[in-house]
Each structure stands twice: as C-alpha cells, then as structure tokens.
Motif scaffolding. Structure first.
Motif, PDB file in Angstrom:
ATOM      1  N   GLY A   1       0.835  -1.210   0.000  1.00  0.00           N
ATOM      2  CA  GLY A   1       0.000   0.000   0.000  1.00  0.00           C
ATOM      3  C   GLY A   1       0.861   1.248   0.000  1.00  0.00           C
ATOM      4  O   GLY A   1       2.014   1.242   0.445  1.00  0.00           O
ATOM      5  N   LEU A   2       0.279   2.341  -0.527  1.00  0.00           N
ATOM      6  CA  LEU A   2       0.989   3.620  -0.601  1.00  0.00           C
ATOM      7  C   LEU A   2       0.251   4.667   0.229  1.00  0.00           C
ATOM      8  O   LEU A   2      -0.973   4.745   0.189  1.00  0.00           O
ATOM      9  N   VAL A   3       1.011   5.448   0.983  1.00  0.00           N
ATOM     10  CA  VAL A   3       0.459   6.612   1.683  1.00  0.00           C
ATOM     11  C   VAL A   3       1.118   7.857   1.119  1.00  0.00           C
ATOM     12  O   VAL A   3       2.344   7.915   0.991  1.00  0.00           O
ATOM     13  N   GLN A   4       0.301   8.867   0.775  1.00  0.00           N
ATOM     14  CA  GLN A   4       0.852  10.152   0.357  1.00  0.00           C
ATOM     15  C   GLN A   4       0.312  11.216   1.299  1.00  0.00           C
ATOM     16  O   GLN A   4      -0.889  11.348   1.486  1.00  0.00           O
ATOM     17  N   SER A   5       1.229  11.962   1.923  1.00  0.00           N
ATOM     18  CA  SER A   5       0.872  12.956   2.920  1.00  0.00           C
ATOM     19  C   SER A   5       1.427  14.290   2.440  1.00  0.00           C
ATOM     20  O   SER A   5       2.640  14.428   2.272  1.00  0.00           O
ATOM     21  N   ILE A   6       0.553  15.265   2.156  1.00  0.00           N
ATOM     22  CA  ILE A   6       1.071  16.547   1.673  1.00  0.00           C
ATOM     23  C   ILE A   6       0.593  17.710   2.536  1.00  0.00           C
ATOM     24  O   ILE A   6      -0.408  17.609   3.223  1.00  0.00           O
ATOM     25  N   GLY A   7       1.360  18.797   2.509  1.00  0.00           N
ATOM     26  CA  GLY A   7       1.010  19.941   3.341  1.00  0.00           C
ATOM     27  C   GLY A   7       1.672  21.215   2.869  1.00  0.00           C
ATOM     28  O   GLY A   7       2.511  21.192   1.974  1.00  0.00           O
ATOM     29  N   GLY A   8       1.275  22.320   3.477  1.00  0.00           N
ATOM     30  CA  GLY A   8       1.849  23.623   3.126  1.00  0.00           C
ATOM     31  C   GLY A   8       1.188  24.165   1.873  1.00  0.00           C
ATOM     32  O   GLY A   8       0.456  23.456   1.197  1.00  0.00           O
ATOM     33  N   PRO A   9       1.461  25.446   1.555  1.00  0.00           N
ATOM     34  CA  PRO A   9       0.839  26.035   0.371  1.00  0.00           C
ATOM     35  C   PRO A   9       1.207  25.254  -0.888  1.00  0.00           C
ATOM     36  O   PRO A   9       2.389  24.998  -1.131  1.00  0.00           O
ATOM     37  N   GLY A  10       0.190  24.843  -1.671  1.00  0.00           N
ATOM     38  CA  GLY A  10       0.447  24.122  -2.914  1.00  0.00           C
ATOM     39  C   GLY A  10       1.362  22.933  -2.733  1.00  0.00           C
ATOM     40  O   GLY A  10       2.293  22.727  -3.509  1.00  0.00           O
ATOM     41  N   ALA A  11       1.113  22.121  -1.709  1.00  0.00           N
ATOM     42  CA  ALA A  11       1.878  20.892  -1.470  1.00  0.00           C
ATOM     43  C   ALA A  11       3.378  21.154  -1.381  1.00  0.00           C
ATOM     44  O   ALA A  11       4.184  20.510  -2.050  1.00  0.00           O
ATOM     45  N   ALA A  12       3.776  22.143  -0.576  1.00  0.00           N
ATOM     46  CA  ALA A  12       5.208  22.388  -0.375  1.00  0.00           C
ATOM     47  C   ALA A  12       5.868  21.113   0.152  1.00  0.00           C
ATOM     48  O   ALA A  12       6.908  20.693  -0.337  1.00  0.00           O
ATOM     49  N   TRP A  13       5.234  20.508   1.169  1.00  0.00           N
ATOM     50  CA  TRP A  13       5.762  19.254   1.717  1.00  0.00           C
ATOM     51  C   TRP A  13       5.057  18.049   1.104  1.00  0.00           C
ATOM     52  O   TRP A  13       3.827  18.058   0.976  1.00  0.00           O
ATOM     53  N   THR A  14       5.789  17.018   0.783  1.00  0.00           N
ATOM     54  CA  THR A  14       5.174  15.707   0.548  1.00  0.00           C
ATOM     55  C   THR A  14       6.016  14.630   1.211  1.00  0.00           C
ATOM     56  O   THR A  14       7.248  14.692   1.188  1.00  0.00           O
ATOM     57  N   VAL A  15       5.331  13.674   1.820  1.00  0.00           N
ATOM     58  CA  VAL A  15       5.973  12.457   2.315  1.00  0.00           C
ATOM     59  C   VAL A  15       5.210  11.288   1.711  1.00  0.00           C
ATOM     60  O   VAL A  15       3.980  11.273   1.741  1.00  0.00           O
ATOM     61  N   CYS A  16       5.927  10.337   1.123  1.00  0.00           N
ATOM     62  CA  CYS A  16       5.297   9.109   0.622  1.00  0.00           C
ATOM     63  C   CYS A  16       5.866   7.913   1.375  1.00  0.00           C
ATOM     64  O   CYS A  16       7.066   7.853   1.655  1.00  0.00           O
ATOM     65  N   LEU A  17       4.983   6.986   1.719  1.00  0.00           N
ATOM     66  CA  LEU A  17       5.388   5.763   2.425  1.00  0.00           C
ATOM     67  C   LEU A  17       4.883   4.563   1.645  1.00  0.00           C
ATOM     68  O   LEU A  17       3.732   4.552   1.211  1.00  0.00           O
ATOM     69  N   VAL A  18       5.729   3.554   1.477  1.00  0.00           N
ATOM     70  CA  VAL A  18       5.287   2.288   0.908  1.00  0.00           C
ATOM     71  C   VAL A  18       5.268   1.266   2.040  1.00  0.00           C
ATOM     72  O   VAL A  18       6.282   1.045   2.708  1.00  0.00           O
ATOM     73  N   LEU A  19       4.093   0.699   2.285  1.00  0.00           N
ATOM     74  CA  LEU A  19       3.926  -0.298   3.347  1.00  0.00           C
ATOM     75  C   LEU A  19       3.716  -1.665   2.701  1.00  0.00           C
ATOM     76  O   LEU A  19       3.053  -1.781   1.675  1.00  0.00           O
ATOM     77  N   GLU A  20       4.253  -2.692   3.368  1.00  0.00           N
ATOM     78  CA  GLU A  20       4.175  -4.021   2.763  1.00  0.00           C
ATOM     79  C   GLU A  20       4.075  -5.072   3.854  1.00  0.00           C
ATOM     80  O   GLU A  20       4.693  -4.938   4.910  1.00  0.00           O
ATOM     81  N   ARG A  21       3.281  -6.127   3.610  1.00  0.00           N
ATOM     82  CA  ARG A  21       3.269  -7.227   4.570  1.00  0.00           C
ATOM     83  C   ARG A  21       4.190  -8.330   4.063  1.00  0.00           C
ATOM     84  O   ARG A  21       4.507  -8.396   2.874  1.00  0.00           O
ATOM     85  N   ASP A  22       4.594  -9.192   4.985  1.00  0.00           N
ATOM     86  CA  ASP A  22       5.418 -10.326   4.574  1.00  0.00           C
ATOM     87  C   ASP A  22       4.637 -11.174   3.600  1.00  0.00           C
ATOM     88  O   ASP A  22       3.449 -11.408   3.781  1.00  0.00           O
ATOM     89  N   ARG A  23       5.296 -11.605   2.554  1.00  0.00           N
ATOM     90  CA  ARG A  23       4.626 -12.462   1.575  1.00  0.00           C
ATOM     91  C   ARG A  23       4.702 -13.896   2.036  1.00  0.00           C
ATOM     92  O   ARG A  23       5.772 -14.398   2.368  1.00  0.00           O
TER      93      ARG A  23
END
Ligand SMILES: [Zn+2]
Lengths: 399, 180
Positions: free
Chosen positions: A376-398
């Motif tokens: 799964g992907l998480v995208q977290s943005i903030g500040g005027p016009g998405a000044a900040w972005t953090v993206c996280l890739v989460l994964e379970r054990d296969r």
C-alpha cells in the motif's frame, strides 16, 4: 539501515468536534488503542514522535509537552513534528529514522489535532476562525494579507493544471468527491459518510473557484497513533508487523511564485520517486494494491494520481473517469474515504491513512477490505500548494 | 447558572476577549443557563492575541517605496542576473547579494482563484480574486489581488498592471492589480 515495521495502530473517530475531550485526552485514547493492538504496556516504548500541526487549534503552543505528560511517557525522549497537512506523514518518517538508525527499538508515533475550538463570534461558526488560524502558517509578509485561503493555494495550482492539460474538469472532481464520501460509508471512524451524486457536488456552493463545498475536506478533530519497531523486536508483539519498505520526502519552494511551474507538485513527484526506489517498485499501478492519497481537495487527488506516477502528466482525470481508482478498480484510492470522507484531523491525518493501509495488509479491514492486499501507498502533503510531501510504501510479509 | 449570574459572566468574558457582549451571550446562553449536570463539557470564551512591531529587514525598501513613492521595486542577483519580486536581499541560487531595481508594474497572471469562503478577517470582502502575477522583467511571481468588475472574466494569461491604493500603510495590500 535497519528494517522497521508497524506493530500497533489506533485511530479515534474523526469528528467535526470532540467537545468532551481535550487534545491530550484524544491522544490518550488512540495511544491506549495502539498499545492494546500491539499487546504491550507503555513501558515497552523507547521514544515518542508527536505530529501536531497548528498551535492555535490546540490553544497551546508546544502542545506535545502536555500530551507527553498526560499519556505518562515522562521521561522518555520525544520530539514534535509540524509540517502542515503532511505532519502525520513526517511524524512517521521521523519515527522511522529513530528506529532504522538503531538509536531506539520501539517508537510511538502520536498524531492529534483539535480545530473547532477556534470560533468566529460574528458568524457563530468555527470555519472562518479555523481558516484564520491556518492563515498564520502562510507567508505573513507577502501572501497571507491577500486573503488567500488554504483551499485557495490548491485552487490556484488546480487552475494552472487545468489550463495546461484541460483537466481535472469540475465533473471529474465531482466524481472523486462522490467516490470518497461513498467509501467513507464503510469506515466506522469516518466523519463524512455520505451517499452523494455528481449533481449534489456540482450544485454545492463555491468555496474557492473551481472548488465547491463538496470538493473540500472538512476540518476534523481526532487522533491516530502507530507503534514502530525494529525487526528483531518486532516478532515479540501480538500481530505480525507491516513493514515500511520505502519513504520519500521533499519540501519545495513554499512561495509558489518561486517554482518553475504551478501545474504540478514537484515535492510529490520527488517523494513518490524516492519511496518507490527504496521499496524497489517499478510499476506502481501493477505493484501497489491500494493507496491513501492526500485528497484535501478533489482536484489535488487527481493531480496526485499523476504525481505518484499512476499515469503520465495530464492523464489524472482519465483514472477517475475509467473507474481505475474506485473500490473495485485496479488501484483503489482512498478506500478509507480519505480526507474528504474520513476527515482531516491534520496532525493525525497521515497516521490515519497509514493505519488504514495497515488494516488492509493485515486483512482486518472488515467489510471494506481490499482482498489480498500486500502493498500500500500513503501520500501525505502539506503547506501552500503541497510544499511538503511524504510518501510511504507499506508491505506485509509475503506468505 | 442563573440568568443574572450568566450575564455578568458573559460581560466579563466579552471584555476579556474583545468581542461584543451580545455575541458572547448568543454563543453561550443556552449551554450556561440550562441545567445539564456537573460532568457535561464546560466551555469558556477565549482568544490568543499578541501585539507586535515587525521589521521588514532587508526588504524594507520595497514597502517604503510603495508607501512613499508609489514605486514597485524588485531585486537583481549580482551574479546570475535573476530578478526577484517579491524582493530578497540574497539570491537563493547563488547566495550572492542582490541590488534594487525599479519595475514597471505590469505583468501577466500565471494562475488565479476566486475566493468565496474566507477567513473571519476577510469574510466581508468575498468574492475576491487572488492571483500569481509574473511582473515584466522578473523571474518569479508575486501573489496579489486582482480587482475587476466581472470577476467571472478572470483568466490565466490576463495582462495586468499595479494600482496603488489612495491610503497606504506599509503593507503588501497597499497594492493590487487591474486588467490592462
Ligand atoms: Zn543568483
């Protein structure tokens, strides 16, 4: 760098107002849920990262001090992160670094926010005063005095995108609103579960052209907490860990007029690229099973499809038209309801998004479960016009 | 709380936060005068307010020229020649000092929005246009208001020129733009 996993989660209800709880009491509730979920007592925590955005919202500068006190974490080390709408994502990123570095084994990441205590006596409503509190995080010298709102900064960039690529159209944005409000119907912590039609959205009052009332997320109060652990300790918790396989972050020019263009979010593109590289993802549409993207505004979600490389630049509108991002589509986006359906309790939002992904990867999402979700992907943005972005890739054990 | 005690309470709190007494009464009367039990949430009127004197530092001349001379100034990097408006004392690319340069005050709208729902400080002005304007001869864009008779005619690419307000007080809102 050590492997880091999510071993406990807790999310309170997101509501327009939690009149019966203070911010530190809300945080307490989510911390308790996360500790129970992990099957540990608070002594097991080595350090804390707080994600709290706006000091006016809490009616307290440095509010992390008083959360730390209330949840009985003294004298464990703690830091507070505040990166606008991306606060939750940044807090997870900071917690990840604490553990991956080997400095600590178990890190508690606490996101919490109030907002509706801000109150405009003239209109008898919270929103205008909430927006005023937010406006103090815009550039105070050149930009805040023009009366540009948070919605305004994203409306400006959406219009630039529309001018360049002919989309997102108001109709496409309305479809995103319908999708996210509908997805929220299945989420018990959501603030705005509503069955809407495209017409309802199109007819709702204008907020900041081209955004209408239902194109906007609402401000929420709530808390979301997760517990991060190093790989060797991760096995000692109640549930199997969900691994953070990739993190990418960027902070672009905050004064949007300094950017090379206004129609895409450079910070989002860099953050996604870095997170994918770290996680070894080559084809996001093929390899990601579900995504929680920062839909503070419907137009922003459509631009996020492009910035997360689900399609090429200018192709975002097509993804909602073709149903690719719907619950049953190839890459469901915001099955929690996102910020529009679930809510935007700013410091808690990114953590709420991550917790949603964790539920699906654990096969615990109940009647909104995306089947066989592994990544799964998480995208977290903030500040005027998405000044900040953090993206996280989460994964379970296969298995 | 009985009605009379409530009115005294409302009056004292209204003074304390600088809001009209009637508005405090309106917001709190129902909750404060109804018997609801000792454990129901108790709210108070409040505010957070700090007075300041703010120095514009190395950008002072920009605001002084607008206030006193109706002139729009930018700054030019001594090394890379980029021109900034909003001005900055140093170039963020080369880290070199910049020099003041006068601008014509004409430019082009890069993007805009029309605000219909504003913060409590601006709620009486809606709807109004906010736009990023690239002033001729500069390499960056400045956020400002564009005033026009028919706000629905706002467009990306619109040519605009600066207008100085009759009464100026040293803030960025001393200027706005109109279509040429
Ligand atoms: Zn330079």
């Amino acid at each position: 760098m050590r492997k880091v996993g999510v071993v406990g989660i807790g999310t309170t209800q997101f509501r327009s107002r939690w009149i019966e709880k203070t911010y530190f009491e809300l945080a307490f509730d989510a911390v308790k849920m996360a500790l129970d979920d992990a099957g540990i007592a608070k002594d097991k925590i080595d350090c804390v990262v707080y994600g709290i955005y706006n000091d006016f919202f809490e009616r307290q500068f440095q509010p992390d001090l008083f959360v730390h006190d209330y949840i009985g974490m003294a004298p464990k080390p703690a830091i507070r992160v505040s990166t606008g709408g991306a606060t939750g994502g940044s807090a997870i990123s900071a917690g990840f670094a604490q553990v991956a570095s080997g400095l600590y084994d178990v890190c508690l990441v606490v996101g919490v926010e109030k907002s509706a205590d801000c109150f405009d006596y003239e209109t008898g409503k919270s929103s205008p005063e909430v927006l005023k509190a937010i406006s103090y995080t815009a550039d105070m010298t050149y930009e805040q005095p023009t009366g540009r709102t948070a919605a305004g900064s994203f409306a400006l960039t959406t219009i630039a995108h529309l001018e360049k690529y002919g989309n997102p159209t108001e109709m496409q944005m309305a479809k995103v609103s319908v999708k996210n409000h509908r997805n929220a119907l299945l989420n018990p912590v959501a603030q705005s579960p509503i069955a809407l039609t495209v017409d309802d959205v199109m007819r709702s009052p204008m907020i900041a052209y081209p955004f209408k009332r239902f194109d906007n997320c609402l401000y929420s109060e709530g808390s979301a907490v997760l517990i991060l652990s190093s790989e060797d300790v991760a096995k000692t918790f109640k549930k199997p860990p969900v691994w953070i396989r990739g993190i990418g972050a960027a902070l672009d020019w905050a004064v949007i007029g300094n950017r090379k263009d206004l129609y895409s979010f450079e910070s989002s593109r860099i953050a996604a690229k870095k997170a994918y590289a770290m996680a070894g993802i080559k084809d996001p549409v093929d390899e990601i099973d579900l995504a929680e993207l920062h839909d503070a505004f419907t137009g922003t979600e459509i631009i996020a499809y492009e910035d997360c490389f689900f399609c090429k630049e200018g192709g975002g509108g097509r993804l909602i038209d073709e149903g690719i991002v719907e619950r049953g589509g190839r890459l469901p986006v915001n099955v929690s309801g996102g910020l529009i359906g679930c809510g935007h309790a700013v410091g808690a939002t990114g953590i709420m998004q991550a917790n949603e992904i964790v539920l699906h990867l654990r096969d615990e999402a109940g009647n909104r479960q995306i089947k066989n979700a592994k990544t799964g992907l998480v995208q977290s943005i903030g500040g005027p016009g998405a000044a900040w972005t953090v993206c996280l890739v989460l994964e379970r054990d296969r298995i | 709380m009985d009605k009379r005690t409530f009115l005294t309470w409302a009056d004292r709190n209204a003074r304390r936060i600088g809001v009209k007494k009637e508005l405090v009464i309106k917001a709190f009367e129902k909750d404060m005068t109804t018997q609801t039990g000792a454990d129901t949430p108790f709210e108070i009127p409040d505010t957070m307010h700090v007075n300041m004197r703010y120095s514009y530092g190395g950008q002072s001349r920009f605001f002084r020229e607008i206030l006193e001379n109706k002139r729009i100034m930018g700054t030019r990097c001594n090394q890379c020649d980029k021109v900034f408006c909003p001005p900055r004392a140093h170039c963020p690319h080369c880290y070199e000092k910049t020099a003041w340069t006068e601008l014509k005050g004409t430019g082009r709208v890069l993007s805009y929005t029309t605000v219909y729902f504003a913060t409590s400080s601006y709620i009486k002005q809606v709807p109004y246009i906010v736009a990023y304007i690239k002033l001729d001869g500069t390499d960056t864009a400045i956020l400002s208001n564009v005033e026009m008779k028919d706000i629905k005619r706002a467009r990306v690419g619109m040519q605009v020129k600066v207008v100085f307000r009759g009464q100026r007080d040293g803030r960025i809102t001393d200027i706005y733009f109109k279509e040429t």
